[in-house]
Motif scaffolding. Structure first.
Motif, short mmCIF file in Angstrom:
data_model
loop_
_atom_site.label_atom_id
_atom_site.label_comp_id
_atom_site.label_asym_id
_atom_site.label_seq_id
_atom_site.Cartn_x
_atom_site.Cartn_y
_atom_site.Cartn_z
N ASN A 220 -13.14 -44.88 30.26
CA ASN A 220 -13.24 -43.59 30.94
C ASN A 220 -11.88 -43.23 31.51
OD1 ASN A 220 -16.07 -43.31 30.53
ND2 ASN A 220 -16.38 -44.82 32.15
N MET A 221 -11.41 -42.01 31.19
CA MET A 221 -10.11 -41.57 31.70
C MET A 221 -10.34 -40.58 32.83
SD MET A 221 -6.84 -40.28 29.56
CE MET A 221 -5.19 -40.38 30.22
N ASN A 222 -9.97 -40.97 34.03
CA ASN A 222 -10.18 -40.12 35.20
C ASN A 222 -8.84 -39.73 35.83
OD1 ASN A 222 -13.12 -40.25 35.18
ND2 ASN A 222 -12.80 -42.42 35.64
N ALA B 188 -5.28 -30.08 32.53
CA ALA B 188 -5.16 -30.97 31.36
C ALA B 188 -5.77 -30.30 30.13
CB ALA B 188 -5.86 -32.29 31.65
N ASP B 189 -5.02 -30.27 29.04
CA ASP B 189 -5.57 -29.60 27.84
C ASP B 189 -5.72 -30.57 26.67
OD1 ASP B 189 -2.93 -29.90 27.29
OD2 ASP B 189 -2.67 -27.93 26.37
N LEU B 190 -6.09 -31.80 26.99
CA LEU B 190 -6.30 -32.77 25.91
C LEU B 190 -7.57 -32.43 25.11
CD1 LEU B 190 -7.42 -36.15 27.57
CD2 LEU B 190 -7.50 -33.95 28.67
N VAL B 191 -7.57 -32.81 23.87
CA VAL B 191 -8.71 -32.54 22.99
C VAL B 191 -9.10 -33.83 22.26
CG1 VAL B 191 -8.17 -30.09 22.60
CG2 VAL B 191 -7.16 -31.84 21.13
N PRO B 192 -10.33 -33.90 21.76
CA PRO B 192 -10.71 -35.09 20.99
C PRO B 192 -9.75 -35.33 19.83
CG PRO B 192 -12.66 -33.83 21.53
CD PRO B 192 -11.48 -32.99 21.96
N GLY B 193 -9.34 -36.56 19.67
CA GLY B 193 -8.39 -36.90 18.62
C GLY B 193 -7.01 -37.22 19.17
N ASP B 194 -6.73 -36.77 20.41
CA ASP B 194 -5.43 -37.06 21.01
C ASP B 194 -5.27 -38.57 21.23
OD1 ASP B 194 -4.33 -34.57 21.16
OD2 ASP B 194 -5.12 -34.12 23.15
N THR C 28 -12.17 -39.23 22.57
CA THR C 28 -13.34 -38.87 21.75
C THR C 28 -14.21 -37.81 22.43
OG1 THR C 28 -14.38 -40.86 22.65
CG2 THR C 28 -13.59 -40.99 20.40
N GLU C 29 -14.14 -37.75 23.75
CA GLU C 29 -14.91 -36.72 24.47
C GLU C 29 -14.07 -36.23 25.63
OE1 GLU C 29 -18.87 -37.87 25.87
OE2 GLU C 29 -19.03 -39.19 24.13
N VAL D 290 -13.36 -39.49 27.56
CA VAL D 290 -13.78 -40.80 27.06
C VAL D 290 -12.80 -41.19 25.96
CG1 VAL D 290 -15.61 -42.07 25.88
CG2 VAL D 290 -16.20 -40.38 27.62
N VAL D 291 -12.27 -42.39 26.05
CA VAL D 291 -11.27 -42.87 25.10
C VAL D 291 -11.81 -44.10 24.36
CG1 VAL D 291 -8.95 -43.87 24.89
CG2 VAL D 291 -9.37 -42.02 26.53
#
Lengths: 173, 281
Positions: free
Chosen positions: B207-209, B215-221, B242-243, B253-254
């Motif tokens: 879990n990334m908190n 933050a503009d991260l997207v699944p796949g980063d 992934t989420e 979620v990584v």
């Protein structure tokens, strides 16, 4: 002979818990064979043997995990709890009661583990582990108990599994 | 009092108290004393033997249940090998180019000087609650507490206890683990924490908190170590997003790159982490 058989039961439990069930499981959920054995022995033996078996298996699980007591305490406590319940519960059949005992004992053991994990600052979502882990494994443990109890009945029918005397029983305690 | 006459109850209470005390004593991460180190050294071969035997049983059951998929798996692996070979060629080109450019900029690469000690995994913690492994190198090989551990795929964890010829590693998916991380594309920083896993491989996630509000991260980063904690060097691959949950409490979620359920060899980075001040000097 009786102690050798109990040691063999503990060894088989540890092999299944550490090597077999990590590979054979349903979406990560597997029955707790140690709980099945503890409950079955507590029912068939009538003494604290189930608790001592739980302590031995728990210490085996704790070996080198770095935290001595994390598994030994819940397994011993569960074994002792089943003994006290069994002492006041005289009707025991071969199917439903052992399964219910195993299901309840699993939930008790998992609950104690959750409290200990919380005390050790482990991060987890209680609702997630209850749904994803506690309930499926409790049900599987209850079902698996039928097979374990069937085998244990066969083992405990042998003469060498009977306690020699009350004195021997007290020494075991 | 009646409790003193109830011998099983008394024994239960005494044993439970003793186990609780043992638990609290041994729960400290770095609480390795001389006795434990010696016991660990003696039990290390036993542990290794047990782990090998358990693996043999485990492999037997794995093969029994996955025999039908072997051919498909083989084809998939061959395709992956071809793909990896192509990637390796690209990597070598990029590495050479990077070296040239670095020399031009007079920039000291932080990972170039890292020293490793290769180790074999000799034990894994049983059950679901903790993800701890034991490796067969220790103080004798220069391993110290808090040294990072990696494998070919990425970050594995850090050393939490060291004996003469063994070390205990807390993996990054352990429920007590926390790693300062950065999203490679967006440079958003956050803290990755492990959680209790069910043992299912798809459940081993982080879990990334503490992500920034924008933050503009997207699944796949891709997520890598930030180097801010002072334990892990910057730039070690951790996993992919992934989420993502945007909002006041942005979180992600990584999924880690490392397959924690089939770890066999790992490498301990024995170089002390570069001081943050020195990095920016």
């Amino acid at each position: 002979m009786r102690y050798l058989i109990l040691a063999a039961i503990a060894a088989v439990n540890l092999i299944f818990s550490n090597a077999v069930f990590p590979n054979i499981n349903i979406a990560g959920a597997a029955p707790d064979i140690i709980i099945c054995s503890i409950v079955s022995v507590a029912i068939l033996d009538g003494g604290m043997t189930g608790a001592w078996l739980g302590l031995a298996c728990g210490l085996g699980m704790d070996l080198f995990s770095g935290v001595i007591g994390f598994y030994a305490l819940p397994y011993f406590f569960t074994g002792a709890f089943v003994y006290f319940v069994r002492s006041n519960f005289h009707y025991v059949d071969r199917v439903f009661v052992p399964s219910l005992f195993a299901l309840g004992a699993y939930l008790l053991r998992a609950g104690v583990n959750a409290v200990l994990a919380y005390m050790l600052d482990a991060q987890f979502s209680l609702s997630h582990i209850i749904l994803r882990y506690f309930i499926p494994e409790a049900v599987l443990t209850g079902v698996f108990m039928l097979l374990v109890h069937f085998i244990m009945i066969k083992i405990f029918r042998q003469n060498y599994m009977k306690r020699k005397s009350d004195r021997d029983f007290k020494r075991l305690l | 009092m009646r409790i003193w006459r109830n011998r099983p109850l008394l024994i239960t209470i005494i044993v439970c108290i003793m186990l609780l005390v043992l638990l609290l004593i041994t729960a400290g991460e770095n609480s390795i004393n001389g006795t434990e180190s010696v016991i660990g050294s003696i039990l290390s071969p036993v542990q290794s033997g047990l782990y090998t035997a358990a693996n043999a049983v485990s492999d037997f059951f794995s093969r029994m249940f996955s025999g039908a998929d072997l051919q498909a798996q083989n084809q998939q692996l061959q395709a992956e090998v071809a793909q990896l070979k192509a990637q390796l060629r690209d990597y070598n080109e990029i590495k050479a180019q990077n070296q040239r450019l670095s020399e031009l900029l007079n920039f000291d690469t932080s990972t170039g000087d890292l020293k490793y000690v290769t180790a074999r995994v000799i034990f894994k913690s049983p059950g679901h609650w903790f993800n701890v492994i034991v490796i067969d190198v220790g103080m004798a090989s220069g391993v110290e507490v808090n040294m990072p551990v990696v494998n070919g795929d990425g970050l594995v964890g850090k050393v939490v206890a060291v004996g003469a010829n063994w070390s205990r590693i807390m993996t990054i998916i352990d429920a007590k683990s926390g790693v300062s991380a950065i999203v490679e594309r967006t440079r958003d920083t956050g803290v990755l924490s492990g959680t209790v896993t069910t043992g299912d491989e798809t459940d081993a996630v982080l879990n990334m908190n503490y992500l920034p509000l924008d933050a503009d991260l997207v699944p796949g980063d891709t997520v890598i170590t930030s180097g801010l904690s002072g334990v892990y060097p910057k730039g070690i691959p951790i996993g992919k997003v992934t989420e993502v949950a945007h909002g006041a409490d942005s979180a992600a979620v990584v999924t880690p790159w490392v397959d924690f359920y089939h770890l066999e060899e790992v490498m301990v980075i024995t170089t002390k982490p570069v001081n943050i001040g020195e990095t920016f000097k």
